[in-house]
Design a protein around this motif. Structure first.
Motif, PDB file in Angstrom:
ATOM      1  N   ALA A   1      83.781  16.633 -30.248  1.00  0.00           N
ATOM      2  CA  ALA A   1      84.667  16.004 -29.257  1.00  0.00           C
ATOM      3  C   ALA A   1      84.685  14.489 -29.442  1.00  0.00           C
ATOM      4  O   ALA A   1      85.728  13.843 -29.307  1.00  0.00           O
ATOM      5  CB  ALA A   1      84.208  16.366 -27.850  1.00  0.00           C
ATOM      6  N   GLY A   2      83.524  13.922 -29.774  1.00  0.00           N
ATOM      7  CA  GLY A   2      83.424  12.470 -29.958  1.00  0.00           C
ATOM      8  C   GLY A   2      84.212  12.004 -31.177  1.00  0.00           C
ATOM      9  O   GLY A   2      84.868  10.956 -31.153  1.00  0.00           O
ATOM     10  N   ILE A   3      84.155  12.780 -32.254  1.00  0.00           N
ATOM     11  CA  ILE A   3      84.878  12.417 -33.477  1.00  0.00           C
ATOM     12  C   ILE A   3      86.388  12.458 -33.207  1.00  0.00           C
ATOM     13  O   ILE A   3      87.135  11.551 -33.571  1.00  0.00           O
ATOM     14  CB  ILE A   3      84.514  13.389 -34.628  1.00  0.00           C
ATOM     15  CG1 ILE A   3      83.045  13.234 -34.996  1.00  0.00           C
ATOM     16  CG2 ILE A   3      85.414  13.169 -35.843  1.00  0.00           C
ATOM     17  CD1 ILE A   3      82.497  14.340 -35.876  1.00  0.00           C
ATOM     18  N   ARG A   4      86.821  13.513 -32.537  1.00  0.00           N
ATOM     19  CA  ARG A   4      88.249  13.668 -32.211  1.00  0.00           C
ATOM     20  C   ARG A   4      88.737  12.464 -31.400  1.00  0.00           C
ATOM     21  O   ARG A   4      89.752  11.842 -31.702  1.00  0.00           O
ATOM     22  CB  ARG A   4      88.447  14.966 -31.426  1.00  0.00           C
ATOM     23  CG  ARG A   4      89.905  15.364 -31.254  1.00  0.00           C
ATOM     24  CD  ARG A   4      90.059  16.483 -30.250  1.00  0.00           C
ATOM     25  NE  ARG A   4      89.471  17.744 -30.646  1.00  0.00           N
ATOM     26  CZ  ARG A   4      88.451  18.365 -30.024  1.00  0.00           C
ATOM     27  NH1 ARG A   4      87.879  17.822 -28.966  1.00  0.00           N
ATOM     28  NH2 ARG A   4      88.010  19.530 -30.451  1.00  0.00           N
ATOM     29  N   GLN A   5      87.947  12.139 -30.390  1.00  0.00           N
ATOM     30  CA  GLN A   5      88.342  11.037 -29.497  1.00  0.00           C
ATOM     31  C   GLN A   5      88.340   9.695 -30.240  1.00  0.00           C
ATOM     32  O   GLN A   5      89.253   8.880 -30.074  1.00  0.00           O
ATOM     33  CB  GLN A   5      87.366  10.998 -28.328  1.00  0.00           C
ATOM     34  CG  GLN A   5      87.864  10.171 -27.185  1.00  0.00           C
ATOM     35  CD  GLN A   5      86.802  10.034 -26.104  1.00  0.00           C
ATOM     36  OE1 GLN A   5      85.620  10.322 -26.314  1.00  0.00           O
ATOM     37  NE2 GLN A   5      87.219   9.600 -24.947  1.00  0.00           N
ATOM     38  N   ALA A   6      87.323   9.485 -31.074  1.00  0.00           N
ATOM     39  CA  ALA A   6      87.226   8.207 -31.801  1.00  0.00           C
ATOM     40  C   ALA A   6      88.407   8.051 -32.758  1.00  0.00           C
ATOM     41  O   ALA A   6      88.957   6.955 -32.911  1.00  0.00           O
ATOM     42  CB  ALA A   6      85.902   8.135 -32.565  1.00  0.00           C
ATOM     43  N   PHE A   7      88.787   9.136 -33.403  1.00  0.00           N
ATOM     44  CA  PHE A   7      89.918   9.084 -34.350  1.00  0.00           C
ATOM     45  C   PHE A   7      91.208   8.697 -33.615  1.00  0.00           C
ATOM     46  O   PHE A   7      91.924   7.771 -33.999  1.00  0.00           O
ATOM     47  CB  PHE A   7      90.080  10.446 -35.045  1.00  0.00           C
ATOM     48  CG  PHE A   7      91.153  10.476 -36.106  1.00  0.00           C
ATOM     49  CD1 PHE A   7      90.809  10.387 -37.449  1.00  0.00           C
ATOM     50  CD2 PHE A   7      92.500  10.589 -35.780  1.00  0.00           C
ATOM     51  CE1 PHE A   7      91.792  10.396 -38.437  1.00  0.00           C
ATOM     52  CE2 PHE A   7      93.487  10.603 -36.756  1.00  0.00           C
ATOM     53  CZ  PHE A   7      93.124  10.507 -38.088  1.00  0.00           C
TER      54      PHE A   7
ATOM     55  N   MET B   1      92.411  14.478 -41.654  1.00  0.00           N
ATOM     56  CA  MET B   1      90.947  14.447 -41.719  1.00  0.00           C
ATOM     57  C   MET B   1      90.453  15.734 -41.079  1.00  0.00           C
ATOM     58  O   MET B   1      90.769  16.018 -39.920  1.00  0.00           O
ATOM     59  CB  MET B   1      90.378  13.238 -40.969  1.00  0.00           C
ATOM     60  CG  MET B   1      88.847  13.248 -40.935  1.00  0.00           C
ATOM     61  SD  MET B   1      88.152  11.929 -39.925  1.00  0.00           S
ATOM     62  CE  MET B   1      88.363  10.535 -41.002  1.00  0.00           C
ATOM     63  N   GLY B   2      89.707  16.518 -41.828  1.00  0.00           N
ATOM     64  CA  GLY B   2      89.187  17.777 -41.300  1.00  0.00           C
ATOM     65  C   GLY B   2      88.104  17.487 -40.266  1.00  0.00           C
ATOM     66  O   GLY B   2      87.059  16.936 -40.607  1.00  0.00           O
ATOM     67  N   LEU B   3      88.378  17.845 -39.009  1.00  0.00           N
ATOM     68  CA  LEU B   3      87.392  17.566 -37.954  1.00  0.00           C
ATOM     69  C   LEU B   3      86.052  18.230 -38.272  1.00  0.00           C
ATOM     70  O   LEU B   3      84.989  17.618 -38.124  1.00  0.00           O
ATOM     71  CB  LEU B   3      87.936  18.070 -36.601  1.00  0.00           C
ATOM     72  CG  LEU B   3      86.970  17.989 -35.422  1.00  0.00           C
ATOM     73  CD1 LEU B   3      86.579  16.555 -35.109  1.00  0.00           C
ATOM     74  CD2 LEU B   3      87.591  18.628 -34.170  1.00  0.00           C
TER      75      LEU B   3
ATOM     76  N   HIS C   1      87.570  27.878 -43.865  1.00  0.00           N
ATOM     77  CA  HIS C   1      87.803  28.391 -42.519  1.00  0.00           C
ATOM     78  C   HIS C   1      89.188  28.976 -42.419  1.00  0.00           C
ATOM     79  O   HIS C   1      90.072  28.601 -43.190  1.00  0.00           O
ATOM     80  CB  HIS C   1      87.738  27.259 -41.485  1.00  0.00           C
ATOM     81  CG  HIS C   1      86.394  26.648 -41.395  1.00  0.00           C
ATOM     82  ND1 HIS C   1      85.297  27.368 -41.012  1.00  0.00           N
ATOM     83  CD2 HIS C   1      85.976  25.418 -41.672  1.00  0.00           C
ATOM     84  CE1 HIS C   1      84.251  26.580 -41.052  1.00  0.00           C
ATOM     85  NE2 HIS C   1      84.627  25.396 -41.460  1.00  0.00           N
ATOM     86  N   THR C   2      89.389  29.849 -41.441  1.00  0.00           N
ATOM     87  CA  THR C   2      90.767  30.189 -41.099  1.00  0.00           C
ATOM     88  C   THR C   2      91.251  29.169 -40.065  1.00  0.00           C
ATOM     89  O   THR C   2      92.301  28.578 -40.230  1.00  0.00           O
ATOM     90  CB  THR C   2      90.899  31.632 -40.562  1.00  0.00           C
ATOM     91  OG1 THR C   2      90.055  31.797 -39.417  1.00  0.00           O
ATOM     92  CG2 THR C   2      90.534  32.642 -41.634  1.00  0.00           C
ATOM     93  N   PHE C   3      90.460  28.923 -39.030  1.00  0.00           N
ATOM     94  CA  PHE C   3      90.872  27.956 -38.004  1.00  0.00           C
ATOM     95  C   PHE C   3      90.206  26.605 -38.258  1.00  0.00           C
ATOM     96  O   PHE C   3      89.011  26.535 -38.529  1.00  0.00           O
ATOM     97  CB  PHE C   3      90.454  28.451 -36.606  1.00  0.00           C
ATOM     98  CG  PHE C   3      90.845  27.488 -35.518  1.00  0.00           C
ATOM     99  CD1 PHE C   3      92.100  27.575 -34.928  1.00  0.00           C
ATOM    100  CD2 PHE C   3      89.978  26.489 -35.097  1.00  0.00           C
ATOM    101  CE1 PHE C   3      92.480  26.663 -33.948  1.00  0.00           C
ATOM    102  CE2 PHE C   3      90.355  25.578 -34.110  1.00  0.00           C
ATOM    103  CZ  PHE C   3      91.614  25.682 -33.534  1.00  0.00           C
ATOM    104  N   PHE C   4      90.980  25.541 -38.147  1.00  0.00           N
ATOM    105  CA  PHE C   4      90.392  24.197 -38.212  1.00  0.00           C
ATOM    106  C   PHE C   4      91.294  23.223 -37.468  1.00  0.00           C
ATOM    107  O   PHE C   4      92.457  23.523 -37.196  1.00  0.00           O
ATOM    108  CB  PHE C   4      90.182  23.731 -39.665  1.00  0.00           C
ATOM    109  CG  PHE C   4      91.438  23.726 -40.491  1.00  0.00           C
ATOM    110  CD1 PHE C   4      91.858  24.862 -41.150  1.00  0.00           C
ATOM    111  CD2 PHE C   4      92.216  22.572 -40.599  1.00  0.00           C
ATOM    112  CE1 PHE C   4      93.025  24.874 -41.910  1.00  0.00           C
ATOM    113  CE2 PHE C   4      93.386  22.567 -41.356  1.00  0.00           C
ATOM    114  CZ  PHE C   4      93.783  23.722 -42.017  1.00  0.00           C
ATOM    115  N   GLU C   5      90.715  22.092 -37.147  1.00  0.00           N
ATOM    116  CA  GLU C   5      91.511  21.041 -36.509  1.00  0.00           C
ATOM    117  C   GLU C   5      91.725  19.919 -37.509  1.00  0.00           C
ATOM    118  O   GLU C   5      90.765  19.453 -38.129  1.00  0.00           O
ATOM    119  CB  GLU C   5      90.778  20.476 -35.294  1.00  0.00           C
ATOM    120  CG  GLU C   5      91.197  21.118 -33.997  1.00  0.00           C
ATOM    121  CD  GLU C   5      90.458  20.504 -32.828  1.00  0.00           C
ATOM    122  OE1 GLU C   5      90.840  19.410 -32.384  1.00  0.00           O
ATOM    123  OE2 GLU C   5      89.490  21.123 -32.364  1.00  0.00           O
TER     124      GLU C   5
END
Ligand code: SER
Length: 340
Positions: free
Chosen positions: A16-22, A233-235, A93-97
């Motif tokens: 969650a922190g990486i997503r928010q920082a990006f 960028m692969g989360l 993965h099949t699912f990724f953000e």
């Protein structure tokens, strides 16, 4: 278990922190934060949203006006072309953000490269000595930007062919040369004979696509109306790097699901043999796909994306049985995925 990288607050290393920082980094650089589009794409050429750029394809093609000149997203994506590798490699993965920053005819290469480097080294605090980049074989501009403006030693700017450094979402459509940033887990091995395919040493985490052509069915490239930027960028990959885990599955984005499945099976992930580990990882991965597909309105069926969903559910059940789980269990595991 290893700990997170020194020098970074724990909050930045969580998924969650990486997503928010990006998103915050690019918002500060004038990008509008747009919500993730549905996994059910508008684009009729694909069954599922397979990349962060897919919702923007009509904009790149000049068929739709961009709502903003710059955007940033965290796009949920599903790709099932490598489904057999899921659980067997560190990062299939099949699912990724996919975290992305996009320019619709606004900034181009120089700015995209400079920001990608600033984000990687200043926000995520990756040591430049652990970073290595690739460029498309013929892209002397990108090579020069990395060498002269960013200061990457020329031995660590690797020229690659179309297969690796020319990006297109589908056989036809918007495309362009790309430049990728890799994390090098072993810089002490030196710069001779670098093989970026060696995934015991390198992980590619940020792809910068210089989206400037449309490819037709005969393979002809026509320049797009504008020069655009599409990055990804692969989360899960950034989480693996910052959480110092041996694979994406053991990050906080997936491991809680694996833990629930292991508890139901009455096993300890760290103590089981390789095949049971693979089953746990397959469950951890597929349950994320299943939960997100259903929440985007897909129902299991015999055709199209409904069939993909059915196949994923069947594979979860099968791997549960291989672990000795009897009776229904997906609902329990899915609750963990939904809570994440
Ligand atoms: N479209 C590119 C990718 O998926 C960059 O976002 O890698």
């Amino acid at each position: 278990m290893s700990t997170s990288k020194p020098g970074l607050e724990k909050s930045v290393t969580t998924g969650a922190g990486i997503r928010q920082a990006f998103l915050k980094f690019y918002e500060d650089k004038g990008h509008a934060i747009l919500p993730s589009a549905s996994l059910v794409p508008e684009d009729p050429t694909v069954l599922l949203t397979i990349a962060g750029m897919l919702p923007f394809k009509p904009i790149f093609l000049g068929q739709r006006k961009a709502p903003v000149p710059r955007a940033t997203t965290s796009q949920k994506c599903i790709r099932t072309n490598d489904i057999e590798n899921v659980g067997r490699t560190a990062r299939h993965h099949t699912f990724f953000e996919m975290l992305g920053n996009f320019s619709f005819g606004d900034y181009f290469k120089e700015q995209a490269v400079a920001w990608a480097w600033e984000l990687s080294t200043k926000v995520f605090k990756l040591d430049p000595k652990n970073l290595i980049v690739s460029v498309f074989r013929e892209d002397d501009d990108a090579f020069a930007i990395w060498r002269d403006q960013v200061g990457v030693p020329k031995e660590r700017i690797i020229r690659m062919d179309e297969a690796d450094n020319f990006w297109t979402s589908c056989p036809t459509g918007p495309c362009g040369p790309c430049s990728e940033i890799y994390y090098d887990f072993h810089p002490e091995r030196g710069d001779d004979n670098i093989d970026l395919e060696d995934d015991t040493r390198f992980i590619e985490f940020y792809n910068l696509v210089f989206m400037q052509y449309n490819r037709d069915a005969d393979g002809n490239l026509t320049p797009l109306q504008a020069q655009n930027i599409d990055t990804g960028m692969g989360l899960e990959r950034m989480a693996q790097i910052l959480q110092a885990k041996p694979n994406n599955y053991e990050t906080d984005l997936i491991f809680p699901i694996i833990k629930t499945a292991a508890e139901i099976a009455g096993v300890d992930y760290f103590a089981v043999d390789e095949s049971a580990k693979i089953s746990l990882k397959v469950i951890g991965d597929h349950v994320r796909s299943v939960a997100h597909m259903i929440s985007d309105g897909i129902t299991a069926s015999n055709v199209g994306r409904g069939y993909i969903l059915r196949r994923l559910i069947r594979r979860v059940v099968r791997h549960g049985r291989l672990l000795g789980i009897e009776g229904a269990f997906i609902n329990q595991v899915a609750e963990g995925a939904i809570a994440l």
